[in-house]
Design a protein around this motif. Structure first.
Motif, mmCIF file in Angstrom:
data_model
loop_
_atom_site.group_PDB
_atom_site.id
_atom_site.type_symbol
_atom_site.label_atom_id
_atom_site.label_comp_id
_atom_site.label_asym_id
_atom_site.label_seq_id
_atom_site.Cartn_x
_atom_site.Cartn_y
_atom_site.Cartn_z
ATOM 1 N N GLU A 513 0.834 -1.195 0.000
ATOM 2 C CA GLU A 513 0.000 0.000 0.000
ATOM 3 C C GLU A 513 0.873 1.251 0.000
ATOM 4 O O GLU A 513 1.959 1.266 0.581
ATOM 5 N N SER A 514 0.394 2.310 -0.649
ATOM 6 C CA SER A 514 1.108 3.585 -0.640
ATOM 7 C C SER A 514 1.004 4.225 0.738
ATOM 8 O O SER A 514 0.012 4.067 1.454
ATOM 9 N N VAL A 515 2.050 4.940 1.101
ATOM 10 C CA VAL A 515 2.104 5.646 2.388
ATOM 11 C C VAL A 515 2.492 7.094 2.095
ATOM 12 O O VAL A 515 3.354 7.350 1.253
ATOM 13 N N THR A 516 1.864 8.051 2.765
ATOM 14 C CA THR A 516 2.202 9.456 2.552
ATOM 15 C C THR A 516 3.360 9.866 3.454
ATOM 16 O O THR A 516 3.545 9.325 4.550
ATOM 17 N N LEU A 517 4.131 10.839 2.991
ATOM 18 C CA LEU A 517 5.236 11.371 3.791
ATOM 19 C C LEU A 517 4.697 11.979 5.081
ATOM 20 O O LEU A 517 5.316 11.849 6.145
ATOM 21 N N GLU A 518 3.545 12.611 5.010
ATOM 22 C CA GLU A 518 2.948 13.221 6.208
ATOM 23 C C GLU A 518 2.641 12.156 7.261
ATOM 24 O O GLU A 518 2.862 12.381 8.458
ATOM 25 N N GLU A 519 2.159 10.986 6.843
ATOM 26 C CA GLU A 519 1.874 9.910 7.801
ATOM 27 C C GLU A 519 3.160 9.484 8.520
ATOM 28 O O GLU A 519 3.149 9.238 9.736
ATOM 29 N N CYS A 520 4.264 9.413 7.795
ATOM 30 C CA CYS A 520 5.538 9.013 8.411
ATOM 31 C C CYS A 520 6.042 10.075 9.378
ATOM 32 O O CYS A 520 6.570 9.757 10.454
ATOM 33 N N LEU A 521 5.891 11.366 9.008
ATOM 34 C CA LEU A 521 6.314 12.439 9.902
ATOM 35 C C LEU A 521 5.441 12.488 11.152
ATOM 36 O O LEU A 521 5.933 12.764 12.256
ATOM 37 N N GLU A 522 4.152 12.216 10.987
ATOM 38 C CA GLU A 522 3.250 12.170 12.146
ATOM 39 C C GLU A 522 3.670 11.042 13.093
ATOM 40 O O GLU A 522 3.670 11.204 14.313
ATOM 41 N N ALA A 523 4.039 9.891 12.525
ATOM 42 C CA ALA A 523 4.475 8.761 13.344
ATOM 43 C C ALA A 523 5.765 9.091 14.094
ATOM 44 O O ALA A 523 5.953 8.686 15.240
ATOM 45 N N LEU A 524 6.659 9.845 13.432
ATOM 46 C CA LEU A 524 7.901 10.253 14.076
ATOM 47 C C LEU A 524 7.634 11.208 15.235
ATOM 48 O O LEU A 524 8.323 11.182 16.261
ATOM 49 N N VAL A 575 7.924 -0.068 -1.013
ATOM 50 C CA VAL A 575 6.707 0.544 -0.473
ATOM 51 C C VAL A 575 6.595 1.950 -1.060
ATOM 52 O O VAL A 575 7.469 2.793 -0.821
ATOM 53 N N PRO A 576 5.547 2.266 -1.837
ATOM 54 C CA PRO A 576 5.425 3.597 -2.443
ATOM 55 C C PRO A 576 5.240 4.667 -1.374
ATOM 56 O O PRO A 576 4.384 4.546 -0.499
ATOM 57 N N LEU A 577 6.062 5.710 -1.437
ATOM 58 C CA LEU A 577 5.961 6.837 -0.513
ATOM 59 C C LEU A 577 5.531 8.068 -1.307
ATOM 60 O O LEU A 577 6.216 8.491 -2.241
ATOM 61 N N ILE A 578 4.397 8.636 -0.950
ATOM 62 C CA ILE A 578 3.859 9.783 -1.672
ATOM 63 C C ILE A 578 4.474 11.061 -1.108
ATOM 64 O O ILE A 578 4.277 11.399 0.059
ATOM 65 N N VAL A 579 5.265 11.759 -1.941
ATOM 66 C CA VAL A 579 5.925 13.000 -1.527
ATOM 67 C C VAL A 579 5.504 14.123 -2.481
ATOM 68 O O VAL A 579 5.111 13.855 -3.621
#
Length: 808
Positions: A513-524, A575-579
């Motif tokens: 599944e694609s994951v957004t950069l914002e989701e990764c920054l929120e997790a950080l 894993v596709p990362l949407i930036v």
């Protein structure tokens, strides 16, 4: 000849075998022996200098590094070397192809003619056509011509991996003598394959290897034999040479090995080493070929070849053999204005003023050389002799009625730069593929050290643009006490969630599944509960931790971590990362607040001078790349002497279940002020480097007796003079946090470094860079083309590093 300086030739000697001879390329720029003016090689020290001049006298705007070398050293005599390619003979279509009896290499003399003329710079650059008839001069010129060039020396040294014997090759037990079938009749004992055969040196069983790049078949029956018999050592038939070398693999060690008694062991099976001929490629050669043939698309969505581009800032770098990680990183760095402004305008002035005698050993010289080569546009031109694209390239699929195949650049060879970087790093000195993120971190570290040695203001040097602070906040849920810690960083590592879609690609790869950069920054940035022993409560408690930005850098590098461990080796997941490729990234909400009014600090924060040590940056990057949390990586390195990633990883696996594994590192007041007393040997070693005993004692005291950190401390504290004494710990003034807290913190994507291949230590790297006028440009080694939007957006989802510039 009428040259008054010529008699000094009698005192000169030819180069020694170990001596660097720069006969292919200028040490200050990328002018080479293939250019019309050739290269002047100093007969005194064998430095290479360009001669972009007329009869040795400076033409307006011309280069004259050979003359500058004379002015700086007083070395009058040089030999000018020009290389001219010979025309290739036409091959008759009816002529039968050559049979492969051995793997050979075309010699340089077969491809080129060489023109050599002695020059005297003491006479203003006068050419001495008759000087080469002098026996002494002829011997020196012949020595230069026959010597291995500095670039070739570095390449050969890098290829010579330290393959050693192991206990299994040294204690090999063999069955009674038996002969194997002769060459051409031998085949795998479990299938009909006749190539890629591995001979078990214990019992003589023949088994095929694993399938390899380039159409080399294999069913893994050699590995099966090992699993059945536990016979660990095998040799690959077809790689055995009369000198006794061969491809030997130990399954127990899972490494290539050396067998000192190979000839004796092969004789047990009727193989006479003296009459063997190498007919197959070794594992190393196949690895190189695989990495060179990983090819990114060079056609657009309609199948048309992408357009090569030329000009300033559009110069490619040739692949030296697994050097694409270096090329992609360097291209991204020199696309940044801070690097361009630091190194390009002063390139010629630096060549005249640099006090280092050998420019090939000066990092500043090589950075100026790269800037001139990549940014001036001087070398950005179509190659006169085009290399065919790899068999796997989509350029070979272009239909006959389409446009002719594009002509790319020859590309600059960053051999001197790579050799210099590799001198102090065991991995980057090899020709094996490396991690681009680790290389970036290490290069920035070297640039900082170089600036410290020269007492240059660090805030004025390019590495400063990557630096920022991260704020670690911890709050005990029982007493509400808080602790803040700010760490300096230069790369943001983000963990990317892995969620399978349940689908597979045509080549049986899992679709994620694609994951957004914002989701990764929120997790950080999100709060996380951990088990914690509160120093105030004196009991086990729950605590909440949160990571924020303490400041923002001018250039933000984001490294998405998309790996899983397979047989202890990190494997990359697609894993596709949407930036935001052409949009804006806003980070305002991730800025930390620092200590707020009314917050009660926990005791450790009040202890003076307690700081974390400087962790091994390369090991930290490798461990975090495997998915381990930062605090665990730091604890592992602390527990294992801050040595290397492999040792720290073993510690991590042994302590995964420790209840306090995720607690922040508690720092005691004695951390910075006490430690083992400096030994006389340590003081003597630092004194030998030019430091006083007082400085050595101070550095060792400040770094708890760690020699490596003590050297770093001395270079970063040039103000420590002879009066420096070891005192009781006194709190140092707070070091300013690098970066800026000014909002808004908006960023636009400047470059992305992409990787194709199963692991960051294999495969191929390329860089996409957004140029002001052209838009997105693809830098694929020496191939520089205008990228189509679809490929940028597609690769942008799978990039390995993202480089964002702060929007003005």
């Amino acid at each position: 000849m009428a040259c008054t300086h010529f008699p000094i030739a009698a005192r000169l000697i030819p180069p020694k075998i170990s001596q660097a001879v720069h006969r292919e390329e200028c040490t200050e720029c990328f002018d080479s022996q293939d250019m019309p003016q050739g290269i002047d090689v100093c007969l005194h020290c064998f430095n290479g200098g360009c001669v972009d001049e007329q009869d040795g006298h400076g033409a307006e705007g011309g280069r004259h590094h050979a003359r500058i070398h004379f002015e700086k050293t007083g070395h009058q005599l040089a030999v000018n070397i020009r290389r001219v390619r010979k025309p290739r003979p036409q091959t008759d279509n009816d002529e039968p192809p050559l049979k492969r009896l051995a793997i050979g290499e075309e010699r340089e003399e077969d491809q080129y003619d060489f023109i050599r003329t002695v020059r005297c710079w003491g006479c203003g650059g006068k050419l001495l056509p008759d000087a080469i008839s002098n026996l002494r001069v002829a011997a020196i010129v012949d020595g230069i011509s026959e010597s291995m060039s500095s670039a070739r020396q570095s390449e050969v040294k890098a290829w010579e991996e330290e393959i050693t014997a192991c206990e299994h090759t040294l204690t090999l037990h063999q069955t009674p003598p038996s002969a194997i079938p002769p060459s051409g009749l031998a085949h795998c004992s479990k299938c009909d394959l006749t190539e890629n055969l591995w001979l078990c040196l214990a019992c003589g069983s023949l088994g095929c290897g694993r399938k390899q790049h380039g159409g080399v078949g294999g069913n893994g029956h050699g590995l099966e034999h090992y699993l059945e018999t536990k016979h660990p050592v095998s040799v690959k038939l077809g790689t055995i040479t009369p000198e006794g070398s061969a491809d030997i693999f130990c399954y127990d060690c899972d490494e290539s090995r050396l067998d000192p008694e190979l000839a004796f062991h092969l004789a047990n099976f009727g193989i006479n080493v003296a009459i063997q001929t190498k007919t197959q490629k070794t594992l190393t050669e196949l690895q190189i070929e695989q990495n060179l043939h990983f090819d990114f698309s060079l056609t657009d969505e309609r199948g048309r070849a992408l357009e090569p581009v030329f000009g300033k800032g559009l110069t490619g770098l040739a692949n030296l053999g697994n050097s694409c990680y270096l090329a992609s990183t360097v291209q991204a760095l020199f696309a940044l204005p801070q690097f361009q402004n630091r190194y390009l305008p002063s390139a010629e002035l630096h060549a005249m003023l640099c006090p280092v005698k050998d420019p090939s050993q000066c990092l500043d010289c090589q950075m100026h050389k790269l800037a001139d080569g990549l940014l001036s546009g001087r070398y950005s031109k179509p190659a006169s002799h085009q290399t065919p694209p790899p068999v796997s390239s989509d350029l070979n699929t272009i239909s006959d009625d389409a446009m002719p195949a594009p002509t790319f650049q020859a590309g600059l060879k960053p051999s001197m730069f790579k050799a210099l970087i590799g001198k102090s790093h065991p991995e980057f000195s090899t020709m094996r593929q490396q991690d681009a993120s680790e290389f970036l971190t290490y290069l920035l570290q070297l640039l900082r050290r170089d600036g410290q040695r020269k007492s240059v203001d660090a805030s004025m040097e390019p590495p400063h643009i990557f630096e920022f602070g991260t704020e670690q906040r911890l709050q005990c849920k029982k007493c509400n006490g808080v602790r803040y810690r700010v760490d300096e960083n230069e790369i943001v590592g983000i963990n990317v969630p892995v969620r399978e879609t349940g689908k597979m690609t045509e080549d049986a790869k899992i679709v994620y599944e694609s994951v957004t950069l914002e989701e990764c920054l929120e997790a950080l940035h999100e709060e996380e509960e951990i088990d914690y022993r509160c120093p105030r409560c004196k009991t086990e408690a729950q605590a909440v931790t949160q990571t924020s930005f303490a400041s923002f850098p001018d250039v933000l590098v984001i490294s998405p971590k998309k790996f899983q461990l397979v047989n202890w080796v990190p494997q990359k997941l697609d894993v596709p990362l949407i930036v935001p490729i052409d949009g804006t990234l806003v980070l305002d909400k991730y800025l930390g607040t620092g200590q707020q009014e009314g917050e009660d600090l926990l005791p450790e924060d009040a202890l003076e001078g307690a700081t974390l040590p400087e962790f091994n940056a390369t090991a930290m990057s490798q461990l975090e790349g495997m998915g381990f949390p930062t605090v665990r990586c730091q604890k592992a390195l602390l527990a294992t002497g801050n040595s290397d990633a492999e040792t720290a990883m073993q510690w991590l696996f042994e302590h995964m279940e420790d209840p306090d594994i995720d607690e922040l590192i508690a720092l005691g007041s004695a951390t910075a002020s006490t430690g083992p007393e400096a030994s006389p040997e340590q003081i003597s070693m630092l004194s030998d480097m030019g430091f006083t005993q007082a400085q050595a004692k101070k550095a060792l005291h400040e770094t708890a007796g760690n020699m490596e950190r003590a050297v770093e401390w001395l270079f970063s504290h040039p103000e420590a003079d002879d009066d420096a004494v070891v005192e009781e710990h006194v709190p140092a003034p707070a070091k300013p946090i690098p970066g800026s807290t000014v909002l808004p913190a908006k960023y636009t994507l400047k470059a992305l470094i992409s990787h194709k291949g199963p692991s960051v230590h294999s495969g191929h790297y390329v860089a996409h860079i957004k140029e002001p006028e052209l838009g997105w440009v693809l830098f694929n080694d020496e191939k520089v083309v205008k990228a189509d939007q679809e490929s940028v957006e597609s690769l942008g989802k799978l990039a390995y590093l993202y480089v964002f510039e702060k929007a003005l």
